[in-house]
Design a protein around this motif. Structure first.
Motif, mmCIF file in Angstrom:
data_model
loop_
_atom_site.group_PDB
_atom_site.id
_atom_site.type_symbol
_atom_site.label_atom_id
_atom_site.label_comp_id
_atom_site.label_asym_id
_atom_site.label_seq_id
_atom_site.Cartn_x
_atom_site.Cartn_y
_atom_site.Cartn_z
ATOM 1 N N TYR A 180 30.640 -30.057 -22.929
ATOM 2 C CA TYR A 180 30.338 -30.893 -21.764
ATOM 3 C C TYR A 180 31.590 -31.670 -21.400
ATOM 4 O O TYR A 180 32.456 -31.858 -22.239
ATOM 5 C CB TYR A 180 29.199 -31.876 -22.108
ATOM 6 C CG TYR A 180 27.853 -31.208 -22.167
ATOM 7 C CD1 TYR A 180 27.105 -31.032 -21.013
ATOM 8 C CD2 TYR A 180 27.335 -30.740 -23.367
ATOM 9 C CE1 TYR A 180 25.873 -30.413 -21.058
ATOM 10 C CE2 TYR A 180 26.102 -30.118 -23.418
ATOM 11 C CZ TYR A 180 25.371 -29.963 -22.259
ATOM 12 O OH TYR A 180 24.149 -29.347 -22.305
ATOM 13 N N PRO A 181 31.748 -32.126 -20.174
ATOM 14 C CA PRO A 181 30.782 -32.110 -19.091
ATOM 15 C C PRO A 181 30.729 -30.764 -18.380
ATOM 16 O O PRO A 181 31.720 -30.043 -18.332
ATOM 17 C CB PRO A 181 31.287 -33.192 -18.143
ATOM 18 C CG PRO A 181 32.756 -33.223 -18.357
ATOM 19 C CD PRO A 181 32.956 -32.860 -19.808
ATOM 20 N N ASP A 182 29.565 -30.443 -17.875
ATOM 21 C CA ASP A 182 29.341 -29.227 -17.102
ATOM 22 C C ASP A 182 28.125 -29.518 -16.240
ATOM 23 O O ASP A 182 26.988 -29.315 -16.663
ATOM 24 C CB ASP A 182 29.102 -28.035 -18.029
ATOM 25 C CG ASP A 182 28.987 -26.723 -17.284
ATOM 26 O OD1 ASP A 182 28.756 -26.753 -16.055
ATOM 27 O OD2 ASP A 182 29.113 -25.683 -17.922
ATOM 28 N N THR A 183 28.367 -30.018 -15.051
ATOM 29 C CA THR A 183 27.287 -30.514 -14.204
ATOM 30 C C THR A 183 26.305 -29.434 -13.765
ATOM 31 O O THR A 183 25.141 -29.729 -13.542
ATOM 32 C CB THR A 183 27.856 -31.211 -12.949
ATOM 33 O OG1 THR A 183 28.721 -30.301 -12.276
ATOM 34 C CG2 THR A 183 28.618 -32.473 -13.331
ATOM 35 N N GLU B 194 31.215 -32.160 -26.411
ATOM 36 C CA GLU B 194 32.230 -32.556 -25.434
ATOM 37 C C GLU B 194 33.370 -31.563 -25.471
ATOM 38 O O GLU B 194 33.422 -30.691 -26.318
ATOM 39 C CB GLU B 194 32.737 -33.964 -25.701
ATOM 40 C CG GLU B 194 33.264 -34.178 -27.106
ATOM 41 C CD GLU B 194 33.565 -35.631 -27.375
ATOM 42 O OE1 GLU B 194 34.719 -35.909 -27.703
ATOM 43 O OE2 GLU B 194 32.655 -36.465 -27.256
ATOM 44 N N ARG C 245 29.065 -36.216 -22.477
ATOM 45 C CA ARG C 245 29.974 -36.477 -21.351
ATOM 46 C C ARG C 245 29.359 -35.892 -20.092
ATOM 47 O O ARG C 245 28.908 -34.763 -20.076
ATOM 48 C CB ARG C 245 31.337 -35.872 -21.627
ATOM 49 C CG ARG C 245 32.031 -36.634 -22.744
ATOM 50 C CD ARG C 245 33.434 -36.200 -22.980
ATOM 51 N NE ARG C 245 34.227 -36.430 -21.781
ATOM 52 C CZ ARG C 245 35.382 -35.838 -21.552
ATOM 53 N NH1 ARG C 245 35.889 -34.998 -22.431
ATOM 54 N NH2 ARG C 245 36.053 -36.078 -20.463
ATOM 55 N N GLY C 246 29.299 -36.708 -19.058
ATOM 56 C CA GLY C 246 28.683 -36.302 -17.804
ATOM 57 C C GLY C 246 27.242 -36.777 -17.677
ATOM 58 O O GLY C 246 26.651 -36.679 -16.614
ATOM 59 N N PHE C 247 26.672 -37.267 -18.764
ATOM 60 C CA PHE C 247 25.296 -37.775 -18.772
ATOM 61 C C PHE C 247 25.278 -39.136 -19.483
ATOM 62 O O PHE C 247 24.658 -39.290 -20.529
ATOM 63 C CB PHE C 247 24.357 -36.784 -19.474
ATOM 64 C CG PHE C 247 24.291 -35.451 -18.788
ATOM 65 C CD1 PHE C 247 23.389 -35.231 -17.756
ATOM 66 C CD2 PHE C 247 25.139 -34.419 -19.169
ATOM 67 C CE1 PHE C 247 23.334 -34.001 -17.114
ATOM 68 C CE2 PHE C 247 25.090 -33.189 -18.535
ATOM 69 C CZ PHE C 247 24.181 -32.984 -17.497
ATOM 70 N N GLU D 20 36.137 -30.771 -22.180
ATOM 71 C CA GLU D 20 36.228 -30.246 -20.821
ATOM 72 C C GLU D 20 36.799 -28.839 -20.757
ATOM 73 O O GLU D 20 36.365 -28.027 -19.971
ATOM 74 C CB GLU D 20 37.083 -31.174 -19.956
ATOM 75 C CG GLU D 20 36.433 -32.507 -19.710
ATOM 76 C CD GLU D 20 37.311 -33.421 -18.887
ATOM 77 O OE1 GLU D 20 37.861 -32.975 -17.880
ATOM 78 O OE2 GLU D 20 37.440 -34.587 -19.281
ATOM 79 N N ASP E 133 25.331 -40.357 -25.852
ATOM 80 C CA ASP E 133 25.281 -39.576 -24.622
ATOM 81 C C ASP E 133 26.264 -38.416 -24.660
ATOM 82 O O ASP E 133 27.212 -38.410 -25.442
ATOM 83 C CB ASP E 133 25.564 -40.474 -23.413
ATOM 84 C CG ASP E 133 26.955 -41.073 -23.462
ATOM 85 O OD1 ASP E 133 27.847 -40.536 -22.791
ATOM 86 O OD2 ASP E 133 27.140 -42.081 -24.184
#
Length: 171
Positions: free
Chosen positions: A152-155, A144, A58-60, A146, A56
């Motif tokens: 990611y994550p980046d919603t 990944e 990050r964030g998903f 931040e 996965d």
């Protein structure tokens, strides 16, 4: 870029010159407000493929990962490029999307943009070398990180990317 051409025509030149690309929000706002003029593509011939990674982003946490592979061989610039007749360095690049409904939708849009030669361009780096580089459409090239713009994550990334692509005529 060649002499007589503005270095602010492509976001990638600002990045290569060390100023960094504009944020995704800036890009969407500039497109919506008409600040960015459409440009003629100078994407060289290349190949786009994708695979599913069993991990996965990050964030998903509930989704696998779509890894998009872009491959451009070294070549000679044509009339549509900044310095016709001169060599350019190719590029191998991976981009990442979550393997979910929205990620698959964006993948199809990126395929359209690639086929319309909108994702990459040739630009001159600080060393004076002409090289294939991402154009003004942002790609997440780190799975990944931040603090990394390209990770990611980046919603809001998928929605923002859809808006940018729509503003370039990719629906």
């Amino acid at each position: 870029m060649g002499s007589g051409q503005s270095s602010d025509k492509f976001h990638c030149n600002r990045y290569l010159n060390g100023q960094g690309p504009p944020s995704l929000v800036q890009q969407v706002n500039e497109e919506v407000n008409g600040k960015n003029k459409p440009f003629h593509s100078c994407q060289p011939q290349g190949k786009m493929t994708w695979v599913i990674l069993q991990k996965d982003l990050r964030g998903f946490p509930d989704d696998n990962t779509l890894q998009i592979n872009y491959i451009f061989p070294d070549g000679i610039q044509t009339e549509k490029h900044p310095n016709p007749g001169q060599a350019f360095a190719g590029q191998r690049l991976c981009a990442y999307l979550p393997d979910n409904r929205e990620g698959r939708k964006v993948l199809k849009l990126l395929e359209k943009a690639f086929n319309q030669q909108l994702l990459f361009t040739i630009a001159t780096n600080k060393s004076g070398e002409d090289k294939v580089t991402p154009s003004s459409i942002p790609l997440k090239t780190q799975p990944e990180g931040e603090s990394i713009v390209n990770g990611y994550p980046d919603t809001g990334y998928l929605k923002t990317l859809e808006k940018i692509l729509k503003n370039k005529g990719i629906k």
